[in-house]
Scaffold this active site. Structure first.
Site, PDB file in Angstrom:
ATOM      1  N   PRO A 134       0.243  -1.547  -0.241  1.00  0.00           N
ATOM      2  CA  PRO A 134      -0.158   0.114  -0.373  1.00  0.00           C
ATOM      3  C   PRO A 134       0.754   1.645  -0.117  1.00  0.00           C
ATOM      4  O   PRO A 134       1.634   1.387   0.633  1.00  0.00           O
ATOM      5  CB  PRO A 134      -0.734  -0.376   0.854  1.00  0.00           C
ATOM      6  N   ASN A 135       0.399   1.842  -0.875  1.00  0.00           N
ATOM      7  CA  ASN A 135       0.717   3.925  -0.837  1.00  0.00           C
ATOM      8  C   ASN A 135       2.218   3.229  -1.826  1.00  0.00           C
ATOM      9  O   ASN A 135       3.120   4.563  -1.599  1.00  0.00           O
ATOM     10  CB  ASN A 135       1.131   3.847   0.530  1.00  0.00           C
ATOM     11  N   ARG A 164       4.654  12.945  -2.461  1.00  0.00           N
ATOM     12  CA  ARG A 164       4.521  13.278  -0.349  1.00  0.00           C
ATOM     13  C   ARG A 164       5.986  12.324  -0.365  1.00  0.00           C
ATOM     14  O   ARG A 164       6.066  11.743  -0.808  1.00  0.00           O
ATOM     15  CB  ARG A 164       2.853  13.122  -0.190  1.00  0.00           C
ATOM     16  N   TYR A 219      11.498   9.469   2.197  1.00  0.00           N
ATOM     17  CA  TYR A 219      10.702   8.215   0.143  1.00  0.00           C
ATOM     18  C   TYR A 219      11.649   8.466  -0.256  1.00  0.00           C
ATOM     19  O   TYR A 219      11.832   8.339  -1.396  1.00  0.00           O
ATOM     20  CB  TYR A 219       9.389   7.938   0.529  1.00  0.00           C
ATOM     21  N   ASN A 245       8.195  -5.601  -1.201  1.00  0.00           N
ATOM     22  CA  ASN A 245       8.334  -4.342  -0.238  1.00  0.00           C
ATOM     23  C   ASN A 245       6.285  -4.670   0.463  1.00  0.00           C
ATOM     24  O   ASN A 245       6.294  -3.569  -0.263  1.00  0.00           O
ATOM     25  CB  ASN A 245       8.774  -3.161  -0.734  1.00  0.00           C
ATOM     26  N   ALA A 268       2.795  -1.212   4.577  1.00  0.00           N
ATOM     27  CA  ALA A 268       2.988  -0.785   6.205  1.00  0.00           C
ATOM     28  C   ALA A 268       2.578  -2.566   6.294  1.00  0.00           C
ATOM     29  O   ALA A 268       2.346  -1.998   7.883  1.00  0.00           O
ATOM     30  CB  ALA A 268       1.343  -0.463   6.386  1.00  0.00           C
ATOM     31  N   GLU A 327      12.838  -9.398   1.077  1.00  0.00           N
ATOM     32  CA  GLU A 327      12.192  -7.602   1.830  1.00  0.00           C
ATOM     33  C   GLU A 327      13.617  -6.200   1.201  1.00  0.00           C
ATOM     34  O   GLU A 327      14.072  -6.427   1.745  1.00  0.00           O
ATOM     35  CB  GLU A 327      12.286  -7.940   3.036  1.00  0.00           C
ATOM     36  N   HIS A 340      13.364  -2.180   1.733  1.00  0.00           N
ATOM     37  CA  HIS A 340      12.563  -1.188   2.304  1.00  0.00           C
ATOM     38  C   HIS A 340      13.040   0.093   1.977  1.00  0.00           C
ATOM     39  O   HIS A 340      13.870   0.037   1.913  1.00  0.00           O
ATOM     40  CB  HIS A 340      12.321  -1.295   3.801  1.00  0.00           C
ATOM     41  N   SER A 360      12.807   2.704   2.622  1.00  0.00           N
ATOM     42  CA  SER A 360      13.692   3.949   4.135  1.00  0.00           C
ATOM     43  C   SER A 360      14.294   3.138   5.056  1.00  0.00           C
ATOM     44  O   SER A 360      14.195   1.978   5.246  1.00  0.00           O
ATOM     45  CB  SER A 360      12.662   5.209   5.044  1.00  0.00           C
ATOM     46  N   ARG A 416      13.199   4.367  12.347  1.00  0.00           N
ATOM     47  CA  ARG A 416      12.046   5.502  12.164  1.00  0.00           C
ATOM     48  C   ARG A 416      11.119   4.838  13.511  1.00  0.00           C
ATOM     49  O   ARG A 416      11.931   4.254  14.437  1.00  0.00           O
ATOM     50  CB  ARG A 416      11.055   4.887  10.642  1.00  0.00           C
TER      51      ARG A 416
HETATM   52  O1  CA2 Z   1      10.546   2.385   3.355  1.00  0.00           O
HETATM   53  C1  CA2 Z   1       9.549   1.763   3.016  1.00  0.00           C
HETATM   54  O2  CA2 Z   1       9.856   1.138   1.836  1.00  0.00           O
HETATM   55  C2  CA2 Z   1       8.764   1.439   3.978  1.00  0.00           C
HETATM   56  O3  CA2 Z   1       7.693   0.120   3.975  1.00  0.00           O
HETATM   57  C3  CA2 Z   1       7.002   2.351   2.644  1.00  0.00           C
HETATM   58  C4  CA2 Z   1       5.702   1.598   3.953  1.00  0.00           C
HETATM   59  C5  CA2 Z   1       6.358   2.173   5.357  1.00  0.00           C
HETATM   60  O4  CA2 Z   1       4.888   1.638   5.953  1.00  0.00           O
HETATM   61  C6  CA2 Z   1       7.492   0.813   5.444  1.00  0.00           C
HETATM   62  O5  CA2 Z   1       7.040   1.083   6.861  1.00  0.00           O
HETATM   63  C7  CA2 Z   1       8.379   0.936   5.097  1.00  0.00           C
HETATM   64  C8  CA2 Z   1       4.799   3.694   2.999  1.00  0.00           C
HETATM   65  C9  CA2 Z   1       4.771   3.049   1.716  1.00  0.00           C
HETATM   66  C10 CA2 Z   1       4.736   4.400   1.397  1.00  0.00           C
HETATM   67  O6  CA2 Z   1       4.243   5.951   1.492  1.00  0.00           O
HETATM   68  C11 CA2 Z   1       4.475   6.857   1.263  1.00  0.00           C
HETATM   69  C12 CA2 Z   1       3.560   7.900   2.290  1.00  0.00           C
HETATM   70  C13 CA2 Z   1       3.348   9.166   1.855  1.00  0.00           C
HETATM   71  C14 CA2 Z   1       3.670   9.654   0.544  1.00  0.00           C
HETATM   72  C15 CA2 Z   1       3.784   8.469  -0.578  1.00  0.00           C
HETATM   73  C16 CA2 Z   1       4.303   6.869  -0.063  1.00  0.00           C
END
Ligand code: CA2
Length: 143
Positions: free
Chosen positions: A9-10, A17, A22, A73, A76, A97, A99, A101, A106
């Site tokens: 997701p996302n 953003r 990221y 990846n 969340a 896996e 990530h 970030s 964090r």
């Molecule tokens: O660091 C990573 O790749 C994560 O998997 C990214 C996830 C986060 O929930 C994990 O803890 C670490 C979030 C995906 C992207 O979320 C965004 C949020 C706001 C703007 C753009 C992307």
């Protein structure tokens, strides 16, 4: 060698953003990087992104017998999903896996990975390059 790259997701919102966490690269940049890596390394790379846990589980199940490696990846869902952990264990396809970030630097909840328990390797905090490193890891160890 056939590699399936799965994003949770996302991830499709990358670059729109939170560039401080990221980076400035977009999801389209990630897809271009994967296509380039496939060409350069003579690999078949398919990618899948979904915001839905069940869709991610379905895709992992469908990979059985079709792919030699998975780069995932779970976003969340990394920190919550026993369903994705179980799916990865069920298919037993070597998975790495990724990530973008550095999750270890964090919030404490991001330092827990359920899905990583079924993965042979984890790459954290290398930005989009981490996906290329994950693909190369699979090629080197399982190709
Ligand atoms: O660091 C990573 O790749 C994560 O998997 C990214 C996830 C986060 O929930 C994990 O803890 C670490 C979030 C995906 C992207 O979320 C965004 C949020 C706001 C703007 C753009 C992307």
């Amino acid at each position: 060698m056939k590699i399936l790259v799965i994003n949770g997701p996302n991830i499709n919102m990358l670059g729109i953003r939170e560039p401080g966490i990221y980076g400035k690269n977009t999801f389209a940049d990630l897809l271009a990087l994967l296509e380039r890596t496939a060409m350069e390394e003579n690999l078949t790379i398919e990618q899948f992104q979904s915001n839905h846990e069940g869709a991610l589980v379905d895709k992992i199940q469908e990979a059985l017998g079709r792919f030699d490696g998975i780069v995932i990846n779970p976003a969340a869902y990394t920190h919550t999903s026993v369903a994705i952990l179980d799916a990865l264990k069920a298919v037993s396809i070597p998975a790495v896996e990724v990530h973008i970030s550095d999750v270890d630097a964090r919030e404490p909840f991001r330092q827990i990975s359920y899905t990583g328990l079924a993965c042979v390797h984890t790459i954290k905090g290398h930005g989009l390059d981490g996906y290329r490193e994950a693909v190369l890891y699979l090629k080197e160890h399982f190709g």
